[in-house]
Design an enzyme around this catalytic site. Structure first.
Site, PDB file in Angstrom:
ATOM      1  N   HIS A 104     -18.419 -49.440  23.521  1.00 60.74           N
ATOM      2  CA  HIS A 104     -18.766 -48.846  23.842  1.00 60.74           C
ATOM      3  C   HIS A 104     -17.451 -46.735  24.201  1.00 60.74           C
ATOM      4  O   HIS A 104     -17.117 -46.728  24.675  1.00 60.74           O
ATOM      5  CB  HIS A 104     -18.452 -48.275  25.642  1.00 60.74           C
ATOM      6  CG  HIS A 104     -20.042 -49.525  26.376  1.00 60.74           C
ATOM      7  ND1 HIS A 104     -20.976 -48.953  25.129  1.00 60.74           N
ATOM      8  CD2 HIS A 104     -20.548 -49.670  26.930  1.00 60.74           C
ATOM      9  CE1 HIS A 104     -22.432 -50.408  25.628  1.00 60.74           C
ATOM     10  NE2 HIS A 104     -21.511 -50.138  27.037  1.00 60.74           N
ATOM     11  N   HIS A 178     -25.186 -44.610  30.055  1.00 62.47           N
ATOM     12  CA  HIS A 178     -25.762 -46.197  30.416  1.00 62.47           C
ATOM     13  C   HIS A 178     -25.683 -46.089  32.275  1.00 62.47           C
ATOM     14  O   HIS A 178     -24.950 -46.817  32.129  1.00 62.47           O
ATOM     15  CB  HIS A 178     -23.507 -46.171  29.901  1.00 62.47           C
ATOM     16  CG  HIS A 178     -23.995 -48.101  29.900  1.00 62.47           C
ATOM     17  ND1 HIS A 178     -24.143 -48.505  30.902  1.00 62.47           N
ATOM     18  CD2 HIS A 178     -23.279 -48.526  28.872  1.00 62.47           C
ATOM     19  CE1 HIS A 178     -24.122 -49.933  30.419  1.00 62.47           C
ATOM     20  NE2 HIS A 178     -23.291 -49.844  29.920  1.00 62.47           N
ATOM     21  N   GLU A 316     -30.366 -48.575  27.269  1.00 63.33           N
ATOM     22  CA  GLU A 316     -29.541 -47.419  26.026  1.00 63.33           C
ATOM     23  C   GLU A 316     -30.198 -47.545  25.447  1.00 63.33           C
ATOM     24  O   GLU A 316     -30.087 -48.367  24.117  1.00 63.33           O
ATOM     25  CB  GLU A 316     -28.580 -48.002  26.491  1.00 63.33           C
ATOM     26  CG  GLU A 316     -27.708 -48.748  27.591  1.00 63.33           C
ATOM     27  CD  GLU A 316     -26.799 -49.637  27.346  1.00 63.33           C
ATOM     28  OE1 GLU A 316     -25.432 -49.155  26.371  1.00 63.33           O
ATOM     29  OE2 GLU A 316     -27.014 -50.419  28.124  1.00 63.33           O
TER      30      GLU A 316
HETATM   31  C1  BGC Z   1     -23.440 -53.657  27.310  1.00 65.64           C
HETATM   32  C2  BGC Z   1     -22.712 -55.052  27.910  1.00 65.64           C
HETATM   33  C3  BGC Z   1     -21.581 -54.888  29.073  1.00 65.64           C
HETATM   34  C4  BGC Z   1     -22.302 -53.759  29.432  1.00 65.64           C
HETATM   35  C5  BGC Z   1     -21.455 -53.222  30.580  1.00 65.64           C
HETATM   36  C6  BGC Z   1     -23.812 -52.949  28.537  1.00 65.64           C
HETATM   37  O1  BGC Z   1     -24.645 -51.879  27.720  1.00 65.64           O
HETATM   38  O2  BGC Z   1     -24.645 -54.394  26.418  1.00 65.64           O
HETATM   39  O3  BGC Z   1     -23.173 -56.224  27.082  1.00 65.64           O
HETATM   40  O4  BGC Z   1     -21.888 -55.478  29.466  1.00 65.64           O
HETATM   41  O5  BGC Z   1     -23.655 -52.712  28.398  1.00 65.64           O
HETATM   42  O6  BGC Z   1     -20.241 -52.594  29.933  1.00 65.64           O
END
Ligand code: BGC
Length: 353
Positions: A104, A178, A316
């Site tokens: 991310h 998210h 997402e």
């Molecule tokens: C990811 C997860 C992660 C979460 C929060 C998601 O987009 O795929 O693996 O734990 O985000 O960070």
């Protein structure tokens, strides 16, 4: 549109909350810190409003620890293996913040920066244009990236996200939103009873560190087949290697599309007790479906809510994980002179049954 102060970011910049409303009483509260959606109030089948996203009451909550609650994600949604990729013959090393991988956008992704916010109202509804200029080398990424993301709350109860970016050097870009949803209401229980339909014949299998194995797998006969409405909980505890690797659902699905970049249906989600329905359309080729597996009751959210295991899920819309290293996946590379454009629409309604 109402604007109220929300505190000061660690860099000293003032942060605000903007309240978007429509004629049906739907209300979204959004901050320019990380483009975070703080709350989203939508009606149930009896017209009762509830907040359907997870988060915190104060900026301090987000600064202390947040698993990306409500946030705008960039430069790259999901993981890049070992924080490394090669582009035009040059190797780049990114910040690693998820074991050995980059997740991310890194240590300080777009979820932790202060965006410039410009409110607007038009025939479609009201919203905000967020702008952020990410400097060359930020978190290891090449090029100055100018990102502009528009959030619109429409008159017919949809939240529309329009993403745009340009760069002065080739760079990966994969922006997403998210939010963690619980359509029964924030903090009201786990999300296992939500009934999900996904427009996806294939998904992206992952290794135990959540990096794609490289193939796109047929969902037929697997717990990832959501082509018919199925509750999240129906198969989540099955003895399945992919569910073990993700500790539940934490996988990208490959959306069925006849042409690239059309706005098509990705997901339909019904919460049976409230009747709330969320439908997602996107121009993106994929969607990460995350069932809140890493929530474990340690985070205390809005109005004292405790976020236990699977109290929220995220959907997402984005390109596939680790695309800079997966040459078989659709490209996420943006070059100078090109325009990154992406649109996702999250529509809220109710079902009588
Ligand atoms: C990811 C997860 C992660 C979460 C929060 C998601 O987009 O795929 O693996 O734990 O985000 O960070």
């Amino acid at each position: 549109m109402e604007r109220t102060p929300f505190g000061t970011a660690p860099g000293g910049q003032p942060v605000d909350v903007y309240t978007l409303t429509n004629k049906s009483g739907v209300e979204a509260r959004v901050t320019n810190y990380g483009g975070i959606i703080l709350s989203l109030r939508v009606p149930d089948r009896h017209g009762r409003f509830d907040d359907v996203v997870l988060g915190y009451d104060s900026l301090a909550g987000y600064l202390a620890e947040s698993p990306y609650f409500g946030a705008l994600i960039g430069r790259y949604g999901n993981r890049i293996a070992r924080g490394r990729f090669t582009l035009d013959g040059q190797q780049y090393t990114l910040a690693t913040n998820n074991g050995v991988n980059h997740l991310h956008g890194g240590l300080k992704g777009f979820d932790k920066v202060v965006w410039t916010a410009e409110p607007f109202e038009n025939a479609q509804g009201m919203g905000l244009v967020f702008t952020y200029v990410s400097p060359d080398g930020e978190e290891g990424y090449p090029g100055t990236l100018t990102a502009r993301v528009t959030y619109t709350l429409t008159g017919d109860n949809a939240l529309v996200f329009d993403y745009h970016a340009t760069t002065d050097k080739a760079t990966p870009v994969n922006l997403t939103q998210h939010s963690y949803f619980n359509l029964a209401g924030d903090g009201k229980g786990d999300i296992l009873g939500h009934v999900v339909t996904l427009n996806a014949d294939r998904f992206v299998p992952i290794d135990p560190t959540s990096i794609p194995l490289g193939d796109l797998r047929d969902v037929t006969g697997t717990p990832f087949d959501f082509r018919r409405p199925t509750s999240i909980g129906a198969r989540i505890r099955q003895d399945d290697e992919q569910l073990r690797n993700g500790q539940g659902y934490d996988h990208s699905v490959v959306l069925n599309k006849s042409g690239a970049s059309e706005l098509t249906l990705a997901a339909h989600v019904l919460e049976p007790t409230s009747g709330r329905v969320m439908e997602i359309h996107t121009t993106e080729p994929g969607m990460q479906f995350y069932s809140g597996n890493f929530l474990d009751g340690t985070l205390k959210g809005k109005k004292g809510a405790v976020y236990h295991h699977r109290y929220g899920f995220a959907m997402e819309t984005q390109h596939l994980p680790d695309s800079p290293n997966q040459l078989g996946f659709p490209s996420t590379i943006l070059r100078p002179g090109e325009h990154y454009r992406s649109r996702s629409v999250y529509s809220f309604s109710v079902s009588a049954v």
